[in-house]
Design a protein around this motif. Sequence first.
Motif: not given
Length: 348
Positions: A90-117
Motif C-alpha cells: 500500500c505504501r509503495q502504491g500510494y507513492a505511485l499514485g494509487f488511490r484504490t487497493f484491491v485485496l485479492q486472494g483465494g478462499e483462505d481460512g487463515y484470513f479469518t474475519d478478525e484478521r481481515l477486519t
Amino acid sequence: MRHLIDRLEKERRLEKEEWTALISAGADREYLFERADLARKKYYGRKVFTRGLIEFTNYCKNNCYYCGIRRDNRRVKRYRLTETEILDCCRQGYALGFRTFVLQGGEDGYFTDERLTRLIRTIKEGYPDCAVTLSVGEKPKESYLRFYEAGADRYLLRHETADETHYRRLHPGDMLLSRRKECLFWLREIGYQVGCGFMVGSPGQTAECLAEDMMFITKLDPQMVGIGPFIPHHETPFAQEPAGSVERTLYLIGLLRLLKPNLLIPATTALGTVDGQGRERGILAGANVVMPNLSPTGVRKQYELYDNKICTGDEAAECRSCLMRRMERIGFSIVTERGDPAGECRSL
Ligand code: 5AD
Ligand code: FES
C-alpha cells in the motif's frame, strides 16, 4: 445489428433472444465501439482509473476447473503475505499514485474475519483517501457486514457464468451458482460498490450463456463488471481447452458500456496476456480501468491463475509507467483518484 445496438443504448436492456442474436453475430463492431466511446466519454472523459492489486494469498479451498491456484494443484508453491508486507504494498502504491487497493486472494481460512477486519482498518487509517476493495470470495452475510463496517468500500466477486448448466461444467458440485448470486445481492444490499463478471470463451460457453450473463448483470445492476478471455492453465482439467476470443471479449466490453454508461470496466490482465495490445484495445472498446499488480515480485509467479500471465517479473513502478505510456499513446490518461462511479454517491 445496428437496431439492437441502438435499442440497447436507448433502453438499457434487451430481451434474452436479442442478446443471443447480437452476441452470436458480433456484427457492426466499429459502430458499437463508436457508441461505447461516446457513452464513456460523457461520464469519464479520457480518464482511466487504476486499482493497485495485492494478491495476498494463493491458498484456496475451492477447486474450480479453470483456475491455476485450485486446491488440487499440488505444483503451485503456496504463500501468504504478512500484514507488514501488505501494508508495504500500500505504501509503495500510494507513492505511485494509487488511490484504490484491491485485496485479492483465494478462499483462505487463515484470513479469518478478525484478521481481515484488522487489515482493512489499518489500511483505511493509514490511507483515508483511498478505497479498499475486497476480492476474497463467498462468505456469510455477517462477514460481509463486518468487513463493510471496518471500512471496505467495494467487493469483487465474479459470478463466472449466470447459466446453471454452464456453471456445473466449470465447478465441482460443492460450489453453487445460487449461493454466488445470493452473495452478490447481499453485498449490494449492505452498501458495497459491487463488481461481478465472467470469463469469455470458457469451456462450454455459448452465446446463450453470455446472453444470460447480460440478463443477470441487468438485474444485479453492479457498479463494476470484470471480463477477460479464458486462458488455459497447464495444471488444471482445462489444460487442453482453447483460449477465449479477444474479439468477442472486446465486443462484450462495448455492449456492457452501452448497458450501463457509468459502469467501471477494467481492461484486464487476461486480455493483455492473450494480445500484446489487449489492454489498449479494451480501453478503446469501452473499458475505463486498469488493475496493475502491487504484489511483491517474489510471489507474482505463484499467483498464476492461467498460463503466461504478463507482468509477473515487473516492479509495481514499472507497470505503472508502462501503463501510463500505453494509455497516453491511445489518447487516454491515468489519473490519481479513487475512481468511484460517476453520477452516483460514494457509499459512506
Ligand atoms: N483464465 C482466465 N481467467 C481466469 N480466472 C481464473 N482462472 C482463469 C483462467 N484460467 C478469473 C476468474 C476469477 C478471476 C480472479 O480470475 O474469473 O474470478
Ligand atoms: Fe506491467 Fe507493462 S503493465 S510491464
